[in-house]
Enzyme design. Structure first.
Site, PDB file in Angstrom:
ATOM      1  N   ASN A 147       0.747  -1.145   0.026  1.00 38.12           N
ATOM      2  CA  ASN A 147      -0.184  -0.272   0.256  1.00 38.12           C
ATOM      3  C   ASN A 147       0.799   1.134  -0.020  1.00 38.12           C
ATOM      4  O   ASN A 147       0.297   2.185   0.235  1.00 38.12           O
ATOM      5  CB  ASN A 147      -1.119  -0.045   0.935  1.00 38.12           C
ATOM      6  CG  ASN A 147      -0.415  -0.249   2.565  1.00 38.12           C
ATOM      7  OD1 ASN A 147       0.797   0.040   2.710  1.00 38.12           O
ATOM      8  ND2 ASN A 147      -0.999  -0.748   3.486  1.00 38.12           N
ATOM      9  N   ARG A 285       3.243   7.430  11.229  1.00 38.71           N
ATOM     10  CA  ARG A 285       2.379   6.932  12.549  1.00 38.71           C
ATOM     11  C   ARG A 285       2.233   8.040  13.569  1.00 38.71           C
ATOM     12  O   ARG A 285       3.150   8.917  13.636  1.00 38.71           O
ATOM     13  CB  ARG A 285       3.513   5.805  13.411  1.00 38.71           C
ATOM     14  CG  ARG A 285       3.537   4.506  12.545  1.00 38.71           C
ATOM     15  CD  ARG A 285       2.038   3.841  12.513  1.00 38.71           C
ATOM     16  NE  ARG A 285       2.192   2.487  12.149  1.00 38.71           N
ATOM     17  CZ  ARG A 285       1.505   2.130  10.959  1.00 38.71           C
ATOM     18  NH1 ARG A 285       1.377   3.240  10.116  1.00 38.71           N
ATOM     19  NH2 ARG A 285       1.587   0.917  10.324  1.00 38.71           N
ATOM     20  N   GLN A 314      -4.841   3.515  18.329  1.00 39.58           N
ATOM     21  CA  GLN A 314      -5.768   3.403  17.254  1.00 39.58           C
ATOM     22  C   GLN A 314      -6.858   2.087  17.715  1.00 39.58           C
ATOM     23  O   GLN A 314      -6.058   1.264  18.205  1.00 39.58           O
ATOM     24  CB  GLN A 314      -5.211   3.128  16.258  1.00 39.58           C
ATOM     25  CG  GLN A 314      -4.712   4.118  15.507  1.00 39.58           C
ATOM     26  CD  GLN A 314      -3.987   4.289  13.961  1.00 39.58           C
ATOM     27  OE1 GLN A 314      -3.643   5.010  13.478  1.00 39.58           O
ATOM     28  NE2 GLN A 314      -4.177   2.998  13.422  1.00 39.58           N
ATOM     29  N   HIS A 333      -7.398   5.919  10.071  1.00 45.14           N
ATOM     30  CA  HIS A 333      -6.364   5.585   9.256  1.00 45.14           C
ATOM     31  C   HIS A 333      -6.927   4.656   8.278  1.00 45.14           C
ATOM     32  O   HIS A 333      -7.293   3.479   8.142  1.00 45.14           O
ATOM     33  CB  HIS A 333      -5.693   4.497  10.427  1.00 45.14           C
ATOM     34  CG  HIS A 333      -4.224   3.913   9.663  1.00 45.14           C
ATOM     35  ND1 HIS A 333      -3.470   3.291  10.642  1.00 45.14           N
ATOM     36  CD2 HIS A 333      -3.682   3.953   8.503  1.00 45.14           C
ATOM     37  CE1 HIS A 333      -2.502   3.104   9.974  1.00 45.14           C
ATOM     38  NE2 HIS A 333      -2.644   3.500   8.861  1.00 45.14           N
TER      39      HIS A 333
HETATM   40  P1  NDP Z   1      10.484   1.996   3.682  1.00 42.73           P
HETATM   41  O1  NDP Z   1      10.746   1.081   4.612  1.00 42.73           O
HETATM   42  O2  NDP Z   1      10.439   1.858   2.249  1.00 42.73           O
HETATM   43  O3  NDP Z   1      11.014   3.307   4.119  1.00 42.73           O
HETATM   44  C1  NDP Z   1      11.086   3.811   5.384  1.00 42.73           C
HETATM   45  C2  NDP Z   1      12.374   4.906   5.259  1.00 42.73           C
HETATM   46  O4  NDP Z   1      12.530   5.378   6.162  1.00 42.73           O
HETATM   47  C3  NDP Z   1      13.681   4.268   4.724  1.00 42.73           C
HETATM   48  O5  NDP Z   1      14.448   4.769   3.659  1.00 42.73           O
HETATM   49  C4  NDP Z   1      14.515   4.652   6.110  1.00 42.73           C
HETATM   50  O6  NDP Z   1      15.613   4.698   5.820  1.00 42.73           O
HETATM   51  C5  NDP Z   1      13.753   5.941   6.466  1.00 42.73           C
HETATM   52  N1  NDP Z   1      14.237   6.345   7.935  1.00 42.73           N
HETATM   53  C6  NDP Z   1      14.137   5.380   8.805  1.00 42.73           C
HETATM   54  N2  NDP Z   1      14.505   6.139  10.170  1.00 42.73           N
HETATM   55  C7  NDP Z   1      14.674   7.441   9.564  1.00 42.73           C
HETATM   56  C8  NDP Z   1      14.803   8.624  10.358  1.00 42.73           C
HETATM   57  N3  NDP Z   1      15.014   8.687  11.545  1.00 42.73           N
HETATM   58  N4  NDP Z   1      15.057   9.840   9.388  1.00 42.73           N
HETATM   59  C9  NDP Z   1      14.864   9.715   8.047  1.00 42.73           C
HETATM   60  N5  NDP Z   1      14.436   8.507   7.396  1.00 42.73           N
HETATM   61  C10 NDP Z   1      14.371   7.622   8.072  1.00 42.73           C
HETATM   62  O7  NDP Z   1       8.768   1.922   4.352  1.00 42.73           O
HETATM   63  P2  NDP Z   1       7.562   2.844   3.407  1.00 42.73           P
HETATM   64  O8  NDP Z   1       7.972   3.761   2.749  1.00 42.73           O
HETATM   65  O9  NDP Z   1       6.949   1.853   2.703  1.00 42.73           O
HETATM   66  O10 NDP Z   1       6.551   3.071   4.768  1.00 42.73           O
HETATM   67  C11 NDP Z   1       7.123   3.885   5.717  1.00 42.73           C
HETATM   68  C12 NDP Z   1       6.185   3.903   6.991  1.00 42.73           C
HETATM   69  O11 NDP Z   1       4.864   4.422   6.394  1.00 42.73           O
HETATM   70  C13 NDP Z   1       5.984   2.655   7.382  1.00 42.73           C
HETATM   71  O12 NDP Z   1       6.874   2.198   8.337  1.00 42.73           O
HETATM   72  C14 NDP Z   1       4.596   2.704   8.295  1.00 42.73           C
HETATM   73  O13 NDP Z   1       4.658   3.219   9.523  1.00 42.73           O
HETATM   74  C15 NDP Z   1       3.963   3.834   7.586  1.00 42.73           C
HETATM   75  N6  NDP Z   1       2.793   3.398   6.426  1.00 42.73           N
HETATM   76  C16 NDP Z   1       1.664   3.958   6.907  1.00 42.73           C
HETATM   77  C17 NDP Z   1       0.498   3.423   6.277  1.00 42.73           C
HETATM   78  C18 NDP Z   1      -0.729   4.089   6.252  1.00 42.73           C
HETATM   79  O14 NDP Z   1      -1.805   3.504   5.730  1.00 42.73           O
HETATM   80  N7  NDP Z   1      -1.103   5.566   6.712  1.00 42.73           N
HETATM   81  C19 NDP Z   1       0.527   2.540   5.120  1.00 42.73           C
HETATM   82  C20 NDP Z   1       1.981   1.836   4.756  1.00 42.73           C
HETATM   83  C21 NDP Z   1       2.991   2.425   5.754  1.00 42.73           C
HETATM   84  P3  NDP Z   1      16.788   3.770   5.470  1.00 42.73           P
HETATM   85  O15 NDP Z   1      16.119   2.502   5.160  1.00 42.73           O
HETATM   86  O16 NDP Z   1      17.587   4.264   4.452  1.00 42.73           O
HETATM   87  O17 NDP Z   1      17.739   3.264   6.728  1.00 42.73           O
END
Ligand code: NDP
Length: 399
Positions: A147, A285, A314, A333
């Protein structure tokens, strides 16, 4: 034979739908970057149906019962008298969605000696105490990418809704008004603004790509820098940290996972360093933002608007301050549970279960915890720890 305990949100108040606004949904077989969409051996649902609510059962009943397993589906997930806690004691597998999370705290994990697998039907496993799961040898898996694009579309919608003052303007129409000045006094163009994302992972990068044609100045911060050719294609400015990025931005979108290092990141201090009148969109989140700091930011005018679909806990209790704060564009959500997304994460859940029951490896990209440690995607994007503290507050929600 195993017992699978599946926690899903309630059916619509008018009952489970018999028909839908559209007859088909597009088939997505590959995600940006080449990862394939879920590949279960089969599915027992029609794509586009409501699968994430109790009667939808993620389309799993026929498959699981056909293999001799027991499937228990409930929406009653909070508090010691909940069906979830009663059924958890002999469950082998728990399935939950982030939209209506069955918080798997250390205490609950301690009640479930047979539990071997916790599947997040969606993305984001912060509702599981990952440290406790690792210590108990429980595998945690989620349906990575299912998603991500759905959420990125929601982010775009929310940025535009806030900046252009859409929701109050819609409200004037519904109330029979034609109050142009009331609508226009908080309405701007996005064009020319500086927009920054906290994280440029699957969602963050999709947001950046979608924002590019709007003629905005794009900024990002992430733990790992993107490739130079991608930075130049999108015209991105990289910042070493969230703290160093936000003072440059008119709009900030949060797309990082929740783990102890990001919990409470947007507090009074950080919000105080943003431009006066900045817009903040958080679909990652709820706990990444300090609840009261957001309210204070909106009340003082430091923030011109806040939108998102993620809360803590939630469901959010009826008196959660984000329901009534000024200039907000909150939804429940929902961004990652469009009917389109449900098709993919239901299929992905089935794929994970098939691997688990057939003793085949679960895709690395789906793994968060395995073999007692963060693994796969979990090892890349999360850090050790627990973010479930306070989740018992979810029991205060009155249906
Ligand atoms: P990904 O794992 O693809 O991306 C997360 C990114 O966050 C990675 O690039 C990671 O960095 C980066 N990151 C981690 N910590 C930090 C930080 N402190 N500062 C900056 N960047 C950081 O996940 P998605 O993009 O698929 O999803 C992200 C989040 O979105 C999920 O974890 C979830 O909580 C939320 N989400 C919400 C949904 C909703 O329905 N509202 C649905 C799906 C997801 P790196 O890997 O480079 O270390």
């Amino acid at each position: 034979m195993a017992k699978i305990l599946c926690v899903l949100y309630d059916d619509p108040i008018d009952g489970y739908p018999h028909d839908y606004p559209r007859d088909t949904i597009p088939t997505i077989s590959t995600y940006p970057g080449g990862q394939t969409a879920p590949t279960p051996s089969g599915i027992d649902f029609t794509p586009g149906q409501l699968l994430g609510s109790v009667s939808g059962e993620l389309g799993l009943r026929k498959y699981l019962e056909g293999a001799g397993h027991t499937l228990v589906v409930t929406s009653d997930k909070d508090g010691p008298d909940s069906e979830f806690e009663r059924e958890l004691v002999d469950a082998d597998v728990v399935i939950s969605q982030p939209f209506w999370p069955a918080y798997l705290t250390a205490e609950r994990i301690g009640m479930a000696p047979k539990l071997k697998l916790a599947v997040t039907a969606g993305i984001g496993s912060d509702h599981v105490d990952l440290e406790a799961a690792a210590a108990h040898g429980i595998t945690v898996a989620e349906v990575t990418y299912s998603n991500s694009i759905s959420v990125s579309e929601h982010v775009l919608m929310m940025i535009l809704a806030l900046v252009r003052n859409y929701i109050p303007s819609y409200g004037w129409v519904v109330r029979g008004g034609w109050n142009i000045a009331d609508c226009a006094q908080r309405s701007y163009d996005l064009e020319g603004m500086a927009v920054g994302t906290v994280a440029a992972g699957r969602i963050g990068l999709a947001v950046l790509r979608r924002l590019k044609p709007f003629g905005v100045d794009l900024h990002y911060t992430d733990r790992h820098r993107l490739a130079a050719d991608l930075e130049s294609e999108l015209g991105l400015t990289f910042h070493e940290s969230t703290e160093s990025m936000v003072p440059f931005c008119d709009v900030v979108t949060i797309n990082a996972p929740l783990y102890p290092g990001t919990e409470g990141l947007f507090d009074d201090k950080l919000i105080g360093t943003m431009k006066r009148g900045a817009f903040l969109v958080n679909t990652a989140r709820g706990k990444i933002c300090n609840t009261d700091a957001v309210v204070r930011g909106l009340e003082s005018g430091q923030l011109a608007g806040y939108a998102g679909d993620v809360w803590f806990p939630q469901p959010a209790p009826g008196d959660h301050p984000w329901r009534t704060m000024p200039h907000h564009g909150m939804t429940p959500h929902i961004s990652g549970t469009s009917l389109s997304a449900q098709t993919r994460y239901a299929a992905g859940t089935r794929e994970i279960l098939e691997c688990f029951f057939e003793g085949r490896p679960i895709r690395d990209e789906y793994l968060i915890v395995d073999g007692g440690h963060l693994a796969g995607t979990g090892a890349h994007s999360y850090s050790e720890g627990n973010t479930t503290a306070g989740s018992e507050e979810a029991a205060r929600f009155n249906r």
